[in-house]
Design a protein around this motif. Structure first.
Motif, PDB file in Angstrom:
ATOM      1  N   GLU A 655      12.642   7.257-131.360  1.00 52.06           N
ATOM      2  CA  GLU A 655      12.319   7.029-132.777  1.00 52.06           C
ATOM      3  C   GLU A 655      13.393   6.194-133.474  1.00 52.06           C
ATOM      4  N   ASP A 656      14.653   6.345-133.035  1.00 57.26           N
ATOM      5  CA  ASP A 656      15.755   5.576-133.621  1.00 57.26           C
ATOM      6  C   ASP A 656      15.693   4.155-133.067  1.00 57.26           C
ATOM      7  N   ARG A 657      15.284   3.190-133.909  1.00 61.53           N
ATOM      8  CA  ARG A 657      15.050   1.833-133.441  1.00 61.53           C
ATOM      9  C   ARG A 657      16.305   1.195-132.828  1.00 61.53           C
ATOM     10  N   LYS A 658      17.461   1.458-133.438  1.00 59.99           N
ATOM     11  CA  LYS A 658      18.706   0.862-132.947  1.00 59.99           C
ATOM     12  C   LYS A 658      19.037   1.382-131.549  1.00 59.99           C
ATOM     13  N   LEU A 659      18.917   2.715-131.392  1.00 58.21           N
ATOM     14  CA  LEU A 659      19.186   3.342-130.093  1.00 58.21           C
ATOM     15  C   LEU A 659      18.181   2.869-129.048  1.00 58.21           C
ATOM     16  N   PHE A 660      16.929   2.749-129.475  1.00 67.49           N
ATOM     17  CA  PHE A 660      15.869   2.338-128.556  1.00 67.49           C
ATOM     18  C   PHE A 660      16.153   0.948-127.974  1.00 67.49           C
ATOM     19  N   PHE A 661      16.457  -0.003-128.859  1.00 63.81           N
ATOM     20  CA  PHE A 661      16.701  -1.374-128.383  1.00 63.81           C
ATOM     21  C   PHE A 661      17.989  -1.482-127.577  1.00 63.81           C
ATOM     22  N   THR A 662      18.974  -0.652-127.905  1.00 63.79           N
ATOM     23  CA  THR A 662      20.226  -0.634-127.127  1.00 63.79           C
ATOM     24  C   THR A 662      19.945  -0.131-125.709  1.00 63.79           C
ATOM     25  N   LYS A 663      19.137   0.909-125.605  1.00 66.02           N
ATOM     26  CA  LYS A 663      18.854   1.530-124.309  1.00 66.02           C
ATOM     27  C   LYS A 663      18.077   0.615-123.361  1.00 66.02           C
ATOM     28  N   ILE A 664      17.186  -0.217-123.910  1.00 66.92           N
ATOM     29  CA  ILE A 664      16.331  -1.056-123.048  1.00 66.92           C
ATOM     30  C   ILE A 664      16.932  -2.441-122.780  1.00 66.92           C
ATOM     31  N   LYS A 665      18.190  -2.632-123.200  1.00 71.71           N
ATOM     32  CA  LYS A 665      18.839  -3.941-123.072  1.00 71.71           C
ATOM     33  C   LYS A 665      18.830  -4.459-121.638  1.00 71.71           C
ATOM     34  N   GLY A 666      19.025  -3.573-120.672  1.00 71.71           N
ATOM     35  CA  GLY A 666      19.112  -3.985-119.279  1.00 71.71           C
ATOM     36  C   GLY A 666      17.786  -4.327-118.632  1.00 71.71           C
ATOM     37  N   LEU A 667      16.668  -4.067-119.337  1.00 68.92           N
ATOM     38  CA  LEU A 667      15.345  -4.326-118.756  1.00 68.92           C
ATOM     39  C   LEU A 667      14.920  -5.774-118.988  1.00 68.92           C
ATOM     40  N   ASP A 668      14.036  -6.240-118.124  1.00 64.52           N
ATOM     41  CA  ASP A 668      13.546  -7.612-118.217  1.00 64.52           C
ATOM     42  C   ASP A 668      12.427  -7.713-119.258  1.00 64.52           C
ATOM     43  N   ILE A 669      12.814  -7.515-120.511  1.00 69.11           N
ATOM     44  CA  ILE A 669      11.839  -7.559-121.613  1.00 69.11           C
ATOM     45  C   ILE A 669      12.542  -8.096-122.856  1.00 69.11           C
ATOM     46  N   ILE A 793       7.199  -2.656-116.660  1.00 70.44           N
ATOM     47  CA  ILE A 793       8.163  -2.385-117.736  1.00 70.44           C
ATOM     48  C   ILE A 793       7.870  -1.032-118.392  1.00 70.44           C
ATOM     49  N   SER A 794       6.596  -0.737-118.599  1.00 65.02           N
ATOM     50  CA  SER A 794       6.207   0.544-119.231  1.00 65.02           C
ATOM     51  C   SER A 794       6.672   1.726-118.391  1.00 65.02           C
ATOM     52  N   LYS A 795       6.523   1.616-117.090  1.00 65.16           N
ATOM     53  CA  LYS A 795       6.971   2.688-116.183  1.00 65.16           C
ATOM     54  C   LYS A 795       8.492   2.857-116.257  1.00 65.16           C
ATOM     55  N   GLU A 796       9.214   1.730-116.309  1.00 66.56           N
ATOM     56  CA  GLU A 796      10.677   1.787-116.400  1.00 66.56           C
ATOM     57  C   GLU A 796      11.132   2.425-117.713  1.00 66.56           C
ATOM     58  N   ILE A 797      10.481   2.052-118.810  1.00 65.21           N
ATOM     59  CA  ILE A 797      10.852   2.596-120.129  1.00 65.21           C
ATOM     60  C   ILE A 797      10.589   4.094-120.177  1.00 65.21           C
ATOM     61  N   SER A 798       9.421   4.527-119.685  1.00 70.13           N
ATOM     62  CA  SER A 798       9.096   5.969-119.705  1.00 70.13           C
ATOM     63  C   SER A 798      10.096   6.759-118.863  1.00 70.13           C
ATOM     64  N   LYS A 799      10.584   6.160-117.770  1.00 68.99           N
ATOM     65  CA  LYS A 799      11.586   6.820-116.924  1.00 68.99           C
ATOM     66  C   LYS A 799      12.938   6.847-117.630  1.00 68.99           C
ATOM     67  N   LEU A 800      13.299   5.739-118.282  1.00 68.51           N
ATOM     68  CA  LEU A 800      14.573   5.617-118.985  1.00 68.51           C
ATOM     69  C   LEU A 800      14.714   6.674-120.086  1.00 68.51           C
ATOM     70  N   PHE A 801      13.589   6.960-120.801  1.00 66.05           N
ATOM     71  CA  PHE A 801      13.618   7.949-121.880  1.00 66.05           C
ATOM     72  C   PHE A 801      13.169   9.336-121.400  1.00 66.05           C
ATOM     73  N   ASN A 802      12.984   9.462-120.093  1.00 62.58           N
ATOM     74  CA  ASN A 802      12.611  10.735-119.470  1.00 62.58           C
ATOM     75  C   ASN A 802      11.405  11.375-120.168  1.00 62.58           C
ATOM     76  N   ILE A 803      10.373  10.570-120.366  1.00 59.01           N
ATOM     77  CA  ILE A 803       9.140  11.061-120.994  1.00 59.01           C
ATOM     78  C   ILE A 803       8.439  12.016-120.032  1.00 59.01           C
ATOM     79  N   ILE A 804       8.040  13.166-120.542  1.00 57.29           N
ATOM     80  CA  ILE A 804       7.201  14.097-119.779  1.00 57.29           C
ATOM     81  C   ILE A 804       5.939  14.343-120.604  1.00 57.29           C
ATOM     82  N   GLY A 805       4.813  13.875-120.089  1.00 54.18           N
ATOM     83  CA  GLY A 805       3.563  13.980-120.838  1.00 54.18           C
ATOM     84  C   GLY A 805       3.102  12.606-121.271  1.00 54.18           C
ATOM     85  N   SER A 806       2.566  12.516-122.484  1.00 53.57           N
ATOM     86  CA  SER A 806       1.968  11.260-122.976  1.00 53.57           C
ATOM     87  C   SER A 806       2.984  10.353-123.648  1.00 53.57           C
TER      88      SER A 806
END
Length: 1021
Positions: A655-669, A793-806
């Protein structure tokens, strides 16, 4: 009787919402228990009733005569049930009988005609000396003006009530005070009328309004299930008024008179084998009462009455429609074994309407006989003051709001009914205004004003007491003051007040909803909270609690309730004890048979912590309550409440936009160029010269206050309206606006072992239009390479944020350089899940729950679809006068439909017809030189104009992608069409088939990209 066709109510619009899904589900289940094959017609994918396990067969078809006749012929159906589909289904049933020999279950055609035809209705009542308002039918303006004059002479009242017949939600109805208003509104009503009739009546404005929900079987056995009284007087639509049950201001003698009158009225109209709704107006000066109308079907109030009493009106209504006698029908919901028992309640139920007027660019709305509310909340308490205050606790609201206004506007604020009137009355009382004067000006019964006065009196008493103690808090909580409100009295923050309250053991008990006032043993599983009572909840085993989505709003609707219901079905199927917390009386999730326990309480942190302390909580499910989860997270963390699925920290990171974009920096997106704004001064400094920009506030529903800013003036206006006044949620994310990009919606589920991505939804509108307002479809047309990359990319992001469920992720694709941008991650279900579940035949919510509880899921249907599915939005612009029709990043649609075809162009064409946009917006395009001038002006801007002849309706629509206007006008064989001749003169192409227009457009473009939803650009009444 082997088969019955149940007619649904279609897409959600203002005036006909998810209460008919609740009724429809009950009806279909009741028929199934009687071994009747139920065939359903409905094209709303967000409803529970369109699930494959509810009916024998479901047809996703437009709800019109031709579709129904085709289904009847194909399935060899002899019976239809139109009583749970609102006014849409009832009107259709009347038309159907004229064309096809069919039997109606429930009220007879004679009963429907007597109730719905104002002329017949009034004649029957007059003959039997039952008072109704003076009423006449007008079929042209000349007769309408004569009727107006006649009514004014008879009643000595300037106000006249005028409304079209056969419409839903009071569409087009109003009270007019002069001849100019009358003529203007008459023309509007004539166009909206289902049978070219306009009802002109004596106005009963200012009278008290109340209604009864009744049932009557084939033998004439009659019961009153629930009585409801409106806070607002006659003149405000019942859907827009605060309501209370049982009736508060009548004596027992007066109530019995109305009850006896209702019994007589139902008999005179020959209504039986159904439930019905009867409305009355009562003269506050002498107590005489007038009959307003009778609806011979399940109404909007049926859902409210069922939840208020615990009596399943729709279920019993379905049973008596089959010819069963009511005293032979079992009803175990209220602790007794038979249905022939009138519920009696020893508590007060309050219903508060919920508005989304800001979505229509209407800051101040005047309430009238045309409904404007998009949802409602319900509260229960033995003390009326507490019931009122609980009803006001929704989203970020914690009770009465302090209203500021100039002295000269004080009388206007309470004289004219508006969505803030109850808050204005509270503020006036605080300023010392006489409650008798307020009652006289507003025409609201002084009984209700006194209850608000009691709240103000108590508030003033405790504001003087700076010392906090157990006795003070107990008294305030008993009368419904929220922790947020009480904390301000003692200069504390909410967290400190809640800690103090819990430490001192000041907490409500859980009481059963008792429909028989303790006359019988209570055995139901339906509870509400109450202070100062003995706790009735005794269950000791661990319970999983699903948090509901609260009242319907634009941006948070029935889609989330659908997911709640499916999550509860999973828990029941897997023998996991379940409960739901919700305060929306319209929904299926608040049916007490859906979960093991139902807690009817506001969906806020205070309710959750109070209920948690009374039960043995296994964990909370917050993935299906929409954006409400964002409001709750910080409190859930503070009080260390166990949340099942994605961990709270990971939700916060997403939900924190700044944290979100910082976390996905290493991804090819790629991320859009953006900045995070945490204070108002930064806003203008950072973005003074970078246009266009897209502003996204945090923690909002349906894109609330999101905006595209194109220039410096626009920026300064936005700053003054929201930023400088601090009426917006920080931090703000400000993105460079990705103009003309294609938007993609991705829904997926993840367990610790694997991730699955469902079909990618391509938005038809470009980036910048809210996804809820854009038509969307799959299979997408973005190409295999782009699709593969987005899935990875979606699979990588869901793994990065340890999503369980939807989870849901939104992307934007530049159509020129094919760059893919990420917009946001939502660690919960999206609005698209019900649509995807129906289109793919996969229960997405069930799989999501499986991944949460068993850390695994299995898919059986992985085949790529060869059929194109389209989800198309439905709008309710016509309910708000002068509302802005321009679509943007803030959501405006109220509902949706689903349609499909093997070719996308046909699927889109079907969506136009199914959506009935031509029928929903029956607005006249005035024929004259001004319109021709407008067309010529638009054509200079390279906008295509086509004329569609031989059509049964009037108006014009605008196709955004093709910059095309389609004009159409009702044909008249008797008169020469001068308008058509003028268009021919100016070389405007004329067609007699809408398909030909679209195919001519396709030929102009090589790519098939025209599937933009047709948006109503221009309307005049």
């Amino acid at each position: 009787m082997k088969k019955v066709l149940v007619i649904g109510s279609g897409a959600i619009v203002i005036g006909q919402a998810c209460e008919f899904d609740y009724s429809g589900v009950q009806v279909c289940k009741a028929f199934r228990r009687e071994n009747i094959k139920t065939i359903l017609i409905n094209n709303n994918p967000a409803t529970v009733m369109t699930d494959k396990n509810i009916c024998y067969k479901t047809y996703i078809e437009p709800i019109n005569i031709s579709s129904v006749i085709n289904i009847i012929n194909k399935e060899n159906i002899k019976y239809i049930y139109p009583c749970s589909g609102g006014q849409t289904a009832l009107n259709l049933a009347v038309k159907l009988i004229k064309k096809k020999k069919i039997n109606i279950l429930g009220p007879s055609l004679d009963a429907i005609k007597k109730s719905e035809s104002r002329k017949k209705f009034r004649r029957i009542m007059k003959k039997n000396k039952i008072k109704t308002s003076i009423s006449y039918i007008a079929i042209n303006l000349e007769s309408a003006l004569k009727i107006r004059k006649k009514i004014i002479n008879k009643t000595n009242k300037k106000e006249i009530s005028i409304r079209p017949s056969y419409t839903l939600g009071g569409l087009g109805g109003s009270i007019v005070k002069n001849k100019k208003q009358f003529i203007e509104n008459y023309n509007k009503c004539l166009l909206l009328s289902g049978n070219n009739e306009v009802i002109i009546e004596e106005s009963l404005y200012g009278y008290k309004e109340l209604e009864l929900e009744i049932l009557k079987d084939i033998s004439g056995n009659f019961i009153v299930v629930c009585s409801i009284e409106n806070f607002d007087p006659v003149g405000v639509h019942t859907g827009d008024s605060i309501c209370f049950s049982p009736i508060q201001t009548l004596t027992d003698k007066e109530f019995q008179e109305i009850r006896n009158c209702s019994k007589k009225v139902i008999k005179l109209l020959n209504i039986k084998k159904t439930g019905a709704n009867i409305q009355y107006a009562i003269n506050p000066n002498n107590g005489s009462f007038y009959l307003i109308e009778v609806n011979p079907r399940l109404s909007r109030s049926s859902a409210l009455a069922s939840k208020a009493t615990g009596y399943p009106i729709a279920t019993i209504s379905a049973n008596i429609s089959l010819g069963k006698k009511i005293f032979k029908i079992k009803n175990k919901n209220i602790g007794i074994d038979f249905a022939f028992f009138e519920p009696t309640i020893d508590y007060v139920v309050s219903k508060f309407p919920v508005f989304s007027h800001e979505k229509f660019s209407c800051n101040n709305i005047v309430l009238n006989s045309q409904m404007k509310a998009v949802g409602e909340s319900m509260s229960i308490s033995k003390i009326m003051e507490r019931s009122i205050q609980l009803g006001l606790c929704n989203d970020n609201s914690y009770g009465f709001e302090n209203e500021s206004f100039e002295k000269m506007n004080i009388l206007k604020k309470i004289y004219y009914p508006n969505h803030k009137r109850v808050h204005n009355i509270y503020e006036f009382i605080k300023q010392g205004y006489c409650i008798k004067k307020i009652s006289k000006i507003s025409k609201i019964d002084i009984f209700f004003i006194k209850k608000i006065y009691n709240i103000v009196k108590l508030e003033n008493e405790f504001k003087k007491k700076k010392h906090i103690n157990k006795k003070n808090i107990k008294k305030l909580k008993k009368y419904g003051f929220s922790d947020e409100k009480v904390s301000k009295f003692f200069n504390l923050n909410c967290k400190e007040l809640t800690h103090f309250r819990l430490k001192k053991n000041i907490a409500p008990s859980l009481l059963r909803v008792d429909g028989c006032s303790n006359e019988y043993n209570k055995i139901n599983n339906y509870f509400y909270t109450e202070y100062g009572c003995k706790n009735e909840f005794k269950f000791k085993k661990k319970i999983t609690v699903v948090i509901g989505s609260g009242p319907n709003r634009i941006g948070q609707g029935i889609e989330f309730d659908y997911c709640c219901v499916h999550s509860l079905n999973f828990l029941k199927k897997n023998n996991i004890f379940s409960a739901v917390i919700n305060n929306n009386p319209e929904t299926v999730s608040t049916d007490s048979n859906i979960s093991d326990f139902l807690f009817f309480s506001p969906v806020n942190f205070e309710s959750i912590i109070d209920i948690k302390n009374k039960i043995n909580l296994k964990g909370l499910i917050v993935q299906f309550c929409g954006q409400l989860s964002s409001y709750l997270i910080k409190y859930l963390i503070i009080f260390n409440i166990n949340v099942l699925g994605t961990k709270l920290k990971n939700i916060l990171d997403a939900e924190d936009r700044k944290l979100f974009f910082t976390k996905i920096k290493g991804l090819d997106i790629i991320k859009p160029e953006n900045n995070i704004v945490k204070k108002s001064l930064d806003f203008v400094k950072l973005f003074n010269n970078k246009f266009p920009i897209l502003v996204r506030p945090s923690f909002v529903l349906g894109g609330k206050d999101m905006i595209i800013i194109n220039n410096k003036n626009h920026l300064n206006n936005y700053y003054k309206k929201f930023i400088a006044t601090r009426s917006i949620n920080y931090p703000l994310t400000v993105d460079s606006y990705l103009k003309e990009n294609i938007e993609i919606d991705v829904d997926g589920i993840r367990s610790k072992k694997k991730t699955y991505i469902f079909p990618l939804l391509q938005q038809i509108e470009k980036t910048g239009i809210h996804s809820g307002d854009s038509s969307s479809f799959f299979p997408n047309l973005i190409g295999k390479k782009n699709e593969k990359k987005i899935i990875e990319i979606s699979k990588e992001i869901s793994k990065l944020f340890n999503i369980i469920g939807s989870f849901n992720i939104q992307y934007s694709i530049d159509p020129i350089n094919k760059k893919i941008y990420i917009i946001e991650l939502n660690p919960r279900v999206s609005r698209s899940v019900p649509f995807l579940s129906k289109a793919t035949n996969i229960d997405i919510t069930y799989l999501s729950m499986k991944s949460i509880f068993f850390n695994k899921f299995k898919l059986f249907n992985k085949k790529k679809s060869s059929i194109f599915f389209i989800k198309d939005p439905i709008f309710s612009f016509e309910k708000y006068k002068n509302s802005s029709l321009i679509l943007g990043p803030e959501m405006k649609s109220t509902g949706e439909i689903i349609c499909y075809s093997k070719k996308i162009k046909y699927a889109f064409y079907k969506s136009i017809i199914k959506k009935k946009k031509f029928f929903l917006f029956k607005k006249v395009l005035l024929v004259g030189s001004k319109d021709i001038y407008l067309f010529l002006k638009l054509r200079k801007k390279n906008i295509n104009i086509f004329y569609l002849k031989n059509i049964k309706f009037k108006g014009f629509f605008y196709n955004n992608f093709y910059k095309t206007i389609i004009v159409f006008e009702k044909r008249n064989k008797k008169k020469k069409n001068k308008y058509l001749e003028t268009l021919k003169y100016y070389d405007i192409p004329i067609f007699n088939d809408i398909n030909k227009i679209y195919f001519s457009l396709i030929n102009k473009k090589k790519k098939i990209n025209f599937y933009n939803s047709i948006n109503l650009l221009h309307e005049r009444n």
